[in-house]
Motif scaffolding. Structure first.
Motif, short mmCIF file in Angstrom:
data_model
loop_
_atom_site.label_atom_id
_atom_site.label_comp_id
_atom_site.label_asym_id
_atom_site.label_seq_id
_atom_site.Cartn_x
_atom_site.Cartn_y
_atom_site.Cartn_z
N ASN A 27 9.51 -10.85 3.55
CA ASN A 27 8.20 -11.78 3.74
C ASN A 27 7.31 -11.71 2.49
O ASN A 27 6.85 -12.52 1.99
CB ASN A 27 7.47 -11.38 4.84
CG ASN A 27 8.12 -11.79 6.25
OD1 ASN A 27 9.07 -12.55 6.13
ND2 ASN A 27 7.74 -10.91 7.23
N LEU A 28 7.07 -10.34 1.78
CA LEU A 28 6.32 -10.07 0.83
C LEU A 28 6.97 -10.58 -0.42
O LEU A 28 6.39 -11.28 -1.23
CB LEU A 28 5.75 -8.57 0.60
CG LEU A 28 5.13 -8.03 1.73
CD1 LEU A 28 4.85 -6.40 1.51
CD2 LEU A 28 3.86 -8.67 1.75
N SER A 29 8.37 -10.47 -0.60
CA SER A 29 8.99 -11.18 -1.61
C SER A 29 8.72 -12.67 -1.75
O SER A 29 8.59 -13.36 -2.68
CB SER A 29 10.44 -10.80 -1.62
OG SER A 29 11.20 -11.32 -0.79
N HIS A 31 6.11 -14.28 -0.44
CA HIS A 31 4.81 -14.41 -0.95
C HIS A 31 4.69 -14.18 -2.27
O HIS A 31 3.75 -15.08 -3.08
CB HIS A 31 3.84 -13.66 -0.10
CG HIS A 31 2.35 -13.41 -0.84
ND1 HIS A 31 1.64 -14.39 -1.01
CD2 HIS A 31 2.10 -12.31 -1.53
CE1 HIS A 31 0.58 -14.10 -1.69
NE2 HIS A 31 0.89 -12.92 -1.91
N GLU A 32 5.23 -13.22 -3.02
CA GLU A 32 5.23 -12.88 -4.32
C GLU A 32 5.70 -14.18 -5.21
O GLU A 32 5.12 -14.47 -6.24
CB GLU A 32 5.65 -11.54 -4.71
CG GLU A 32 5.05 -10.41 -4.25
CD GLU A 32 3.55 -10.17 -4.73
OE1 GLU A 32 3.39 -10.39 -5.89
OE2 GLU A 32 2.64 -9.94 -3.87
N TYR A 162 2.07 -12.81 5.38
CA TYR A 162 0.88 -12.34 4.96
C TYR A 162 0.44 -12.76 3.57
O TYR A 162 1.25 -12.55 2.74
CB TYR A 162 1.11 -10.70 5.09
CG TYR A 162 -0.49 -10.18 4.49
CD1 TYR A 162 -1.41 -10.37 5.14
CD2 TYR A 162 -0.04 -9.20 3.46
CE1 TYR A 162 -2.81 -9.32 4.53
CE2 TYR A 162 -1.33 -8.45 2.84
CZ TYR A 162 -2.57 -8.71 3.43
OH TYR A 162 -3.62 -8.20 2.97
N LEU A 221 1.85 -5.74 7.66
CA LEU A 221 1.29 -7.29 7.43
C LEU A 221 0.13 -7.56 8.11
O LEU A 221 -0.42 -8.47 7.99
CB LEU A 221 2.46 -8.22 7.82
CG LEU A 221 3.87 -7.99 7.01
CD1 LEU A 221 4.89 -9.04 7.53
CD2 LEU A 221 3.53 -8.24 5.65
#
Length: 664
Positions: A27-29, A31-32, A162, A221
Motif C-alpha cells: 500500500n505504501l508503495s 502511495h509513493e 494511507y 497504517l
C-alpha cells in the motif's frame, strides 16, 4: 487439538503477520508512486481536475497511466519468462519471484491511476505467502487449504491505504477483520472444501490470521476507514421495496461489468493475434485509453477512495454530481475497468465494483427523491419517505460488489463494519440477495470463447414422456467449460486456491487418468435393468448413449431416487416394466456436461466442483454438432486422487535422482 494442527495454526498466525507487513509495504508503495507521478492532484480530487483547463492537465492525465502500462508490460513479460523458462532446479525461486513481480505490477498499475483496485492483489499476496509455507512444510489437501484461506482473510483484513500528512482523512482500505474471515469462507473454503470438518478446522486459523494482519495494518497504517462513510439514513420500512429494486439494478450492472470484461478480453486477444501486438505493449495501450477517458471523466482514475468520497458527497467543500453524470460514470467506469483487465494491467475488481455501486446507488437515490419527495415531485405517496441518496449509495456498493465478485456475505459484513448501523442490515440483505441472484452464473448463460454454450433443457412429465417415442427424444449435450473459470478471469483473487496449486496436476490431461470401463444404457432401457447393472458393476451411475455410442447424458443413483420421490408425490406411478430411462430423464435433469481427453485434468475437476458432480464423461475430440460426441470413458474423484498422489510420488523420486546426479 492434534500436534499437526498446532503447527498449521502457528503457521497461519505467521502467515497473518507476514501478510500484514507485506500488504502495508504494498500500500505504501502505491502511495509513493502516486505521490511521485501525480504531484498531489489526487488529494484535490477529481472534481478539481474536472474544473481545470484541459490544455494544462492533459499531458499528466494521459501519460501517467501510459507510463504505468509500460512498466507493467515489462514486469508481465519478466513474470511470464520465469514461468516458462524455469526448470526443476529453480522452481522454488520461481515460486518466490512471480508473486513479487505481480505485486510490483499491481503497485504501478494503481499508483499511476489505472482503473483497477488493490484488494485483489492484497488477497493474492496473502495466499502466496500461505502457499509458500505449505510448500516448505510439504502440506497438501486440507492443511494447505486452511493456510490459503488464512492468507486470503489476512489480505482483506489488512488491505489498507494511507496518505501521510493529510489533514482531511487517512485514506485506508477496509480494515475489516470480520469481513476478511467471511471472504475466506466464501471464496476459498466453501468452493474448495469437500466436507464440513475441513471448514471447522480452518475457521480458527482464518480468524487468528485475520486478527493478526489487521493489528499489523493498524500499527503500520492507522485505523480510519477507507473513505468517509456518510451517516446512514433509514426513514421507514416502506422504503424496503425501493432497496429491493436497487438490488435488481445492481445485479444488472454487475452482469454488464462481467459481460463487458469478457467481450473486451476476447477483442483484445483477437487484436493481438491479427495485428501481432506484443503482450508487453498491451498494458501501455490500456493506460492510454484510460487517460483519454479521464480527460472527460477524471473520476475513473484510481486514486485510493477519494473518488468514492466524491460520489457519496462526503468530502467537504465539493459539490455533488448530478444523476445524469453519475449514470455516465457507471458506463465509463465499466469500460475503463474492462479495458484495463483486457490489456493486461494488474489489479482487482473490488474497488471498481464499489465505485460503480456507489454511482448506481447515488443516481438511483437522487432519482427516487426527485420522483417521490419535494414540492415538484411527480408522484406523492403519503406513507413513503425516501432517505438521502447516500443511503442508497452505500447499499448499492455492497450489492454491486456481491453481484460482481459473488461474495454476498462479505459484502454485507463489509458495509455493516463501515457504517456500524444495525438499520442498514435489512436493506443490505435484500439488495445484496437480489443482486447476487440476478448476477449468478446459474441464472444467465454466457456466450463466446471460454464460456458456457447456451443449453436448451427439455423437461416433461411422466405421462408426456410415455407419449413421445423414445427414439426421437433428444437430450441436449454440450462440451462444458467451467463457469467458475470466467469468474477467475474477472477477479483472480477469488481463485487463490486451485488444484493447479498442487503443481503435480498442472500438465496432466484427462486421457492420462480416465477410466474406460463403464456402464452404458439407452433411452429405451428399463429402469430396473439399469439399476441391476449398477448393482452388479458397483458403479453409482450409468451413461446414456445412442446406438453409435454418442453420449446423451449421465444418471446417478441419486437421480433415480429423486425420480422415485417425484412419481410418489405426483401419484402417477407407471408400471415397473414400462418405466424406461427416458422417463427418468423427462423428470430429473440428466447430467450433460462432458470433457475431452486432451483437456487439463484441473479443468475436469473444476467442472465437477461447479456442478456438484463426482464423475464426468469423456467424449472424443471430434464432436458432431448433432450429438454430444462419442463416449470413450469417464473421470471421477478417485481418478484425480490417484493421479495426484502417483504423480507427486513420481516427481519426488525424480527430484531425488536429480540431486544424487548433481552430487556425483
Amino acid at each position: 487439538m492434534a500436534p499437526g494442527l498446532d503447527l498449521v495454526t502457528l503457521a497461519a498466525c505467521l502467515v497473518g503477520l507476514l501478510t500484514g507487513v507485506s500488504v502495508v509495504l504494498f500500500n505504501l508503495s502505491v502511495h509513493e508512486i502516486r505521490d511521485l507521478l501525480w504531484d498531489g492532484i489526487p488529494l484535490r480530487g477529481a472534481s478539481w481536475l474536472r474544473e481545470e483547463p484541459t490544455a494544462e492537465i492533459w499531458q499528466r492525465v494521459i501519460f501517467v497511466p501510459v507510463s504505468g502500462g509500460i512498466i507493467v508490460g515489462g514486469l508481465n513479460t519478466l513474470r511470464s519468462s520465469i514461468k516458462t523458462n524455469s526448470d526443476g532446479s529453480v522452481s522454488n525461486m520461481k515460486g518466490v519471484f512471480r508473486p513479487f513481480l505481480k505485486a510490483a505490477a499491481a503497485s504501478f498499475t494503481l499508483g499511476t491511476g489505472n482503473s483497477l483496485g488493490p484488494e485483489g492483489p492484497s488477497v493474492e499476496i496473502g495466499s502466496a505467502i500461505a502457499k509458500g509455507f505449505g510448500n516448505v512444510f510439504g502440506w497438501e489437501g486440507g492443511k494447505k487449504l486452511s493456510l490459503v484461506a488464512a492468507g486470503s482473510a489476512a489480505g482483506i483484513a489488512s488491505g489498507n491505504f494511507y496518505i501521510p500528512n493529510c489533514s482531511y482523512i487517512l485514506l485506508q482500505g477496509f480494515n475489516a477483520a470480520v469481513a476478511g474471515c467471511f471472504f475466506a469462507v466464501e471464496s476459498v473454503l466453501w468452493p474448495s472444501s469437500g466436507d464440513s470438518s475441513s471448514l471447522s478446522n480452518s475457521t480458527p486459523m482464518v480468524i487468528l490470521s485475520a486478527v493478526i494482519a489487521s493489528v499489523v495494518s493498524e500499527i503500520g497504517l492507522g485505523s480510519d476507514p477507507a473513505f468517509t462513510v456518510p451517516e446512514y439514513d433509514f426513514r421507514s420500512p416502506t422504503e424496503l421495496p425501493l432497496y429491493l429494486l436497487l438490488g435488481v439494478f445492481c445485479g444488472a450492472v454487475s452482469i454488464t461489468l462481467s459481460r463487458c470484461t469478457a467481450v473486451t478480453m476476447d477483442m483484445v486477444e483477437r487484436l493481438q493475434k491479427t495485428t501481432g501486438l506484443p503482450m508487453a505493449v498491451s498494458p501501455a495501450l490500456g493506460g492510454l485509453i484510460v487517460g483519454l477517458l479521464a480527460l472527460v471523466y477524471p473520476e475513473v482514475l484510481y486514486w485510493g477512495f477519494e473518488n468514492v468520497d466524491i460520489l457519496l458527497e462526503s468530502r467537504p467543500f465539493t459539490s455533488g454530481l448530478s444523476a445524469a453524470v453519475l449514470v455516465q460514470l457507471i458506463g465509463v467506469k465499466i469500460l475503463a475497468t474492462s479495458l484495463c483487465r483486457a490489456f493486461g494491467l494488474v489489479g482487482g475488481y473490488y474497488a471498481p465494483s464499489l465505485f460503480i455501486g456507489a454511482a448506481t446507488g447515488m443516481a438511483y437515490g437522487k432519482f427516487m427523491r426527485f420522483t417521490f419527495t419535494g414540492s415538484e415531485a411527480p408522484f406523492h405517496v403519503p406513507f413513503l419517505d425516501v432517505a438521502s441518496p447516500q443511503a442508497y449509495g452505500l447499499v448499492g456498493m455492497a450489492a454491486t460488489l456481491a453481484g460482481v465478485c459473488k461474495v454476498p456475505l462479505t459484502s454485507v459484513l463489509l458495509l455493516f463494519e463501515l457504517t456500524q448501523d444495525y438499520r442498514i442490515v435489512l436493506p443490505l440483505l435484500g439488495a445484496v440477495g437480489l443482486s447476487s441472484w440476478i448476477a449468478s452464473s446459474q441464472r444467465f448463460s454466457t456466450s463466446g470463447k471460454g464460456k458456457l454454450d447456451s443449453l436448451e433443457e427439455k423437461t416433461s412429465t411422466i405421462e408426456e414422456a410415455k407419449n413421445v417415442p423414445t427414439q426421437t427424444q433428444q437430450l441436449t449435450s454440450v462440451d462444458s467449460v467451467d463457469a467458475t473459470a470466467e469468474l477467475c478471469k474477472l477477479e483472480s483473487s477469488l481463485c487463490v486456491y486451485d488444484v493447479k496449486d498442487d503443481n503435480v496436476l498442472e500438465n496432466l490431461t484427462v486421457a492420462e487418468s480416465m477410466k474406460t470401463r463403464y456402464i452404458s444404457v439407452s433411452l429405451k432401457t428399463p429402469v430396473v435393468e439399469a439399476l441391476n447393472l449398477m448393482l452388479v458393476e458397483k458403479q453409482p451411475f450409468v451413461m446414456i448413449t445412442e446406438s453409435n455410442k454418442s453420449l446423451l447424458g449421465l444418471l446417478t443413483v441419486k437421480d433415480f431416487q429423486d425420480f422415485c420421490k417425484t412419481v410418489k408425490s405426483t401419484r402417477m406411478q407407471p408400471e415397473v416394466d414400462e418405466c424406461l430411462v427416458s422417463h427418468v430423464c423427462g423428470v430429473v435433469r440428466c447430467k450433460i456436461w462432458s470433457v475431452t481427453p486432451h483437456m487439463p485434468l484441473t479443468t475436469a475437476e473444476k467442472i465437477m466442483d461447479s456442478h456438484g458432480m463426482d464423475q464426468v464423461p469423456v467424449v472424443s475430440e471430434h464432436v458432431n454438432h448433432q450429438d454430444g460426441g462419442i463416449l470413450i470413458g469417464f473421470v471421477d474423484r478417485e481418478c484425480i486422487t490417484i493421479a495426484r498422489r502417483a504423480l507427486a510420488a513420481k516427481e519426488f523420486f525424480s527430484f531425488t535422482s536429480e540431486i544424487r546426479r548433481e552430487e556425483s
